[in-house]
Motif scaffolding. Structure first.
Motif, PDB file in Angstrom:
ATOM      1  N   VAL A  22      52.310  93.950  13.038  1.00  0.00           N
ATOM      2  CA  VAL A  22      52.431  93.106  14.234  1.00  0.00           C
ATOM      3  C   VAL A  22      52.283  93.964  15.497  1.00  0.00           C
ATOM      4  O   VAL A  22      51.576  93.583  16.444  1.00  0.00           O
ATOM      5  N   ALA A  23      52.921  95.149  15.486  1.00  0.00           N
ATOM      6  CA  ALA A  23      52.809  96.037  16.661  1.00  0.00           C
ATOM      7  C   ALA A  23      51.357  96.445  16.873  1.00  0.00           C
ATOM      8  O   ALA A  23      50.852  96.418  18.000  1.00  0.00           O
ATOM      9  N   ALA A  24      50.668  96.800  15.788  1.00  0.00           N
ATOM     10  CA  ALA A  24      49.279  97.264  15.917  1.00  0.00           C
ATOM     11  C   ALA A  24      48.413  96.191  16.578  1.00  0.00           C
ATOM     12  O   ALA A  24      47.667  96.480  17.520  1.00  0.00           O
ATOM     13  N   TYR A  25      48.545  94.949  16.109  1.00  0.00           N
ATOM     14  CA  TYR A  25      47.702  93.894  16.674  1.00  0.00           C
ATOM     15  C   TYR A  25      48.155  93.474  18.073  1.00  0.00           C
ATOM     16  O   TYR A  25      47.333  93.190  18.941  1.00  0.00           O
ATOM     17  N   SER A  26      49.475  93.433  18.289  1.00  0.00           N
ATOM     18  CA  SER A  26      49.962  92.991  19.600  1.00  0.00           C
ATOM     19  C   SER A  26      49.567  93.983  20.681  1.00  0.00           C
ATOM     20  O   SER A  26      49.109  93.592  21.752  1.00  0.00           O
ATOM     21  N   TYR A  27      49.735  95.279  20.406  1.00  0.00           N
ATOM     22  CA  TYR A  27      49.411  96.263  21.431  1.00  0.00           C
ATOM     23  C   TYR A  27      47.910  96.313  21.697  1.00  0.00           C
ATOM     24  O   TYR A  27      47.475  96.601  22.804  1.00  0.00           O
ATOM     25  N   MET A  28      47.106  96.033  20.635  1.00  0.00           N
ATOM     26  CA  MET A  28      45.665  95.965  20.861  1.00  0.00           C
ATOM     27  C   MET A  28      45.365  94.870  21.872  1.00  0.00           C
ATOM     28  O   MET A  28      44.534  95.024  22.760  1.00  0.00           O
ATOM     29  N   ALA A  29      46.086  93.755  21.723  1.00  0.00           N
ATOM     30  CA  ALA A  29      45.887  92.650  22.648  1.00  0.00           C
ATOM     31  C   ALA A  29      46.381  93.008  24.048  1.00  0.00           C
ATOM     32  O   ALA A  29      45.900  92.482  25.039  1.00  0.00           O
ATOM     33  N   LEU A  30      47.371  93.906  24.095  1.00  0.00           N
ATOM     34  CA  LEU A  30      47.974  94.242  25.387  1.00  0.00           C
ATOM     35  C   LEU A  30      47.338  95.476  26.050  1.00  0.00           C
ATOM     36  O   LEU A  30      47.862  95.978  27.040  1.00  0.00           O
ATOM     37  N   VAL A  31      46.201  95.925  25.507  1.00  0.00           N
ATOM     38  CA  VAL A  31      45.536  97.116  26.061  1.00  0.00           C
ATOM     39  C   VAL A  31      45.332  97.022  27.584  1.00  0.00           C
ATOM     40  O   VAL A  31      45.623  97.979  28.305  1.00  0.00           O
ATOM     41  N   PRO A  32      44.870  95.864  28.105  1.00  0.00           N
ATOM     42  CA  PRO A  32      44.675  95.800  29.560  1.00  0.00           C
ATOM     43  C   PRO A  32      45.977  96.046  30.326  1.00  0.00           C
ATOM     44  O   PRO A  32      45.966  96.651  31.398  1.00  0.00           O
ATOM     45  N   ILE A  33      47.088  95.583  29.760  1.00  0.00           N
ATOM     46  CA  ILE A  33      48.364  95.739  30.466  1.00  0.00           C
ATOM     47  C   ILE A  33      48.892  97.163  30.314  1.00  0.00           C
ATOM     48  O   ILE A  33      49.469  97.731  31.229  1.00  0.00           O
ATOM     49  N   ILE A  34      48.669  97.777  29.144  1.00  0.00           N
ATOM     50  CA  ILE A  34      49.210  99.120  28.892  1.00  0.00           C
ATOM     51  C   ILE A  34      48.369 100.190  29.603  1.00  0.00           C
ATOM     52  O   ILE A  34      48.906 101.081  30.266  1.00  0.00           O
ATOM     53  N   GLN A  35      47.038 100.102  29.446  1.00  0.00           N
ATOM     54  CA  GLN A  35      46.207 101.217  29.911  1.00  0.00           C
ATOM     55  C   GLN A  35      46.111 101.326  31.434  1.00  0.00           C
ATOM     56  O   GLN A  35      46.096 102.427  31.983  1.00  0.00           O
ATOM     57  N   ARG A  36      46.030 100.187  32.074  1.00  0.00           N
ATOM     58  CA  ARG A  36      45.813 100.178  33.532  1.00  0.00           C
ATOM     59  C   ARG A  36      46.840 101.054  34.291  1.00  0.00           C
ATOM     60  O   ARG A  36      46.440 101.991  34.988  1.00  0.00           O
ATOM     61  N   PRO A  37      48.151 100.777  34.140  1.00  0.00           N
ATOM     62  CA  PRO A  37      49.108 101.604  34.895  1.00  0.00           C
ATOM     63  C   PRO A  37      49.111 103.068  34.457  1.00  0.00           C
ATOM     64  O   PRO A  37      49.295 103.966  35.289  1.00  0.00           O
ATOM     65  N   VAL A  38      48.899 103.303  33.149  1.00  0.00           N
ATOM     66  CA  VAL A  38      48.923 104.701  32.663  1.00  0.00           C
ATOM     67  C   VAL A  38      47.760 105.475  33.283  1.00  0.00           C
ATOM     68  O   VAL A  38      47.946 106.592  33.806  1.00  0.00           O
ATOM     69  N   VAL A  39      46.566 104.877  33.275  1.00  0.00           N
ATOM     70  CA  VAL A  39      45.389 105.561  33.832  1.00  0.00           C
ATOM     71  C   VAL A  39      45.589 105.803  35.322  1.00  0.00           C
ATOM     72  O   VAL A  39      45.295 106.886  35.842  1.00  0.00           O
ATOM     73  N   LYS A  40      46.119 104.800  36.025  1.00  0.00           N
ATOM     74  CA  LYS A  40      46.343 104.964  37.475  1.00  0.00           C
ATOM     75  C   LYS A  40      47.336 106.085  37.757  1.00  0.00           C
ATOM     76  O   LYS A  40      47.195 106.835  38.720  1.00  0.00           O
ATOM     77  N   LEU A  41      48.329 106.174  36.880  1.00  0.00           N
ATOM     78  CA  LEU A  41      49.387 107.171  37.089  1.00  0.00           C
ATOM     79  C   LEU A  41      48.866 108.597  36.917  1.00  0.00           C
ATOM     80  O   LEU A  41      49.297 109.513  37.626  1.00  0.00           O
ATOM     81  N   ILE A  42      47.934 108.797  36.003  1.00  0.00           N
ATOM     82  CA  ILE A  42      47.540 110.182  35.689  1.00  0.00           C
ATOM     83  C   ILE A  42      46.166 110.574  36.250  1.00  0.00           C
ATOM     84  O   ILE A  42      45.646 111.630  35.940  1.00  0.00           O
ATOM     85  N   THR A  43      45.572 109.688  37.069  1.00  0.00           N
ATOM     86  CA  THR A  43      44.313 110.068  37.724  1.00  0.00           C
ATOM     87  C   THR A  43      44.454 109.893  39.231  1.00  0.00           C
ATOM     88  O   THR A  43      45.241 109.062  39.694  1.00  0.00           O
ATOM     89  N   THR A  44      43.683 110.691  39.970  1.00  0.00           N
ATOM     90  CA  THR A  44      43.704 110.528  41.431  1.00  0.00           C
ATOM     91  C   THR A  44      42.596 109.549  41.813  1.00  0.00           C
ATOM     92  O   THR A  44      41.685 109.301  41.022  1.00  0.00           O
TER      93      THR A  44
END
Lengths: 384, 74
Positions: free
Chosen positions: A172-194
């Motif tokens: 369930v975690a594997a599929y749910s997080y795949m679905a949540l990629v837009p929500i997870i990746q966006r803030p992480v990428v913004k945080l670690i890139t200028t």
């Protein structure tokens, strides 16, 4: 008055007896909401959500021995049939063209598997501080970082067996997080890139890839991965078989069937049969929350691994790479590529990262299967 | 000498299967990431070789076609 008291008592008794089921209905409802309203991986989240409600209705026997959901589970998931056959369909859908024109993009797929190994260390650390996870359980949880449902199912089933309490939460975690990629990746990428890094433009040169290359590529990958991690052969073999059907040019109707009919059919059954692992008494356990937490860690550190690897390469190259491309190295295809392309366009509407993003994303599909095979090869030697 | 090398190698690479701890998972991380990068490097080299080979083959075929057309026109 007596009538209302009786109703109230009955309702209270019902709630007391079914509160765990009620939590599962809410979980099922959330998954259905995400699927329909947010259109997040609806093909899987909707059947999983509906199944979660179905198996947790009071008196429901649908997931018991001999009943339809258990039957589907036994013939499709307990023996890995569904995820592997689904891989044939996925292989037939993937166009490796962007990777073949720019093979260096494969490096990002490799780097973005960092989350798997980081999560393995975190799960082991939890074990060291008293939250008990065996080595096999830690490895199975870490594979959520492959960002690939079928790989997670195959690895977790091989290492834990499908009866394990952790199997359901991992899937369930594997599929749910795949679905949540837009929500997870966006803030992480913004945080670690200028902002300056996110504005880097990347030139894309359209080059033709010969038919010979397209045909030999899946065969070569299967041979190389089979040599390095033979336990991962079912995964890579099915994925590349699907791709060979697509690229050979003489099996167009089979390729179309694999892409559409086969993949859709398996997806319907896969989603609903995963629900067999979501019975409240098995699913609602403190370890489920830890698995979900570690799954999130895996996705975050996949992204971090990919982005930092791109930054590392930039130290040595004249033509700079937009580090956001590194984040696409996870296997969640094509969500991750779309997110990064969109982020690039938000910073500069003339920055077209899509082809590079897709190339890295497709590479992530290959690398995640290699990582799954490696985890299997290493941990199959561990005592059970 | 050979045995010593084996001992060093196994202490670097091999996790303790009976008593698995953080250090063992770090060993697996090192081994796993190195292997994935190695496989990737091999694949990149093979794809580059394949691309160059097919590119040269295509050029040769085109050249042969051009010569054929020239010969026919003479």
């Amino acid at each position: 008055m007596d009538f209302f008291t009786t109703i109230k008592d009955a309702a209270w008794t019902f709630i007391q007896g079914n509160w765990m089921n009620a939590i599962m209905w809410v979980i099922g409802g959330v998954l259905i909401y995400l699927a329909i309203k947010k259109e997040m991986e609806p093909t899987l989240l909707l059947p999983i959500g509906f199944g979660a409600i179905l198996v947790n209705l009071p008196g429901s026997t649908i997931a018991n021995e001999g009943q339809i959901i258990k039957l589907l589970y036994d013939i499709g998931i307990a023996n890995e049939f569904f995820p592997l056959v689904l891989f044939i369909g996925i292989g037939a859908m993937i166009d490796f063209g962007p990777v073949l024109t720019n093979p260096k993009l494969m490096l990002f797929g490799a780097a973005a598997q960092f989350g798997i190994f980081f999560t393995l260390s975190m799960a082991t650390l939890l074990n060291d501080i008293g939250i008990e996870f065996s080595a096999l359980e830690a490895a199975s949880i870490s594979i959520i970082g492959a960002a690939d449902g079928p790989t997670s199912i195959v690895v977790a089933r091989e290492l834990l067996g499908s009866d394990s309490r952790l199997f359901g939460p991992i899937v369930v975690a594997a599929y749910s997080y795949m679905a949540l990629v837009p929500i997870i990746q966006r803030p992480v990428v913004k945080l670690i890139t200028t902002k300056k890094e996110r504005l880097i433009r990347m030139e894309y040169k359209q080059r033709d890839v010969s038919k010979t290359t397209r045909i030999l590529f899946p065969i070569i990958i299967t041979a190389v991965v089979g040599f390095v991690a033979p336990d991962g052969l079912p995964l890579i073999g099915c994925l590349m078989f699907g791709n060979l059907i697509r690229e050979c040019g003489v099996l167009n109707s089979l390729s179309e069937t694999a892409q559409k009919v086969l993949a859709n059919l398996i997806t319907i059954f896969l989603g609903i049969s995963i629900a067999a692992t979501m019975k409240a008494e098995a699913f609602l356990h403190p370890n489920t929350l830890i698995v979900l937490g570690l799954g999130l860690v895996a996705f975050i550190f996949d992204t971090v691994g990919g982005v930092f690897f791109a930054k590392f390469i930039n130290l040595f190259t004249k033509k700079k790479i937009n580090p956001m491309i590194g984040a696409c190295g996870i296997s969640a295809f094509p969500m991750s590529a779309r997110v990064i392309h969109k982020m690039g366009q938000e910073e500069d509407n003339q920055n077209f990262l899509l082809m590079h993003a897709i190339g890295a994303n497709v590479s992530g599909q290959i690398a995640s299967v290699v990582a799954g095979g490696l985890i299997l090869s290493i941990f199959m030697q561990f005592p059970r | 000498m050979f045995e010593l090398r084996n001992v060093i190698q196994s202490s670097i690479w091999e996790p303790n299967k009976e008593d698995f701890h953080l250090i063992d998972s770090l060993k697996i991380m090192l081994r796993g990431m190195l292997t994935i990068f190695l496989v990737t490097a091999i694949l990149i080299v093979l794809v580059v070789i394949l691309n160059n080979y097919t590119k040269k083959k295509k050029e040769k075929e085109e050249k042969a076609k051009e010569t054929e057309i020239e010969n026919e026109s003479y």
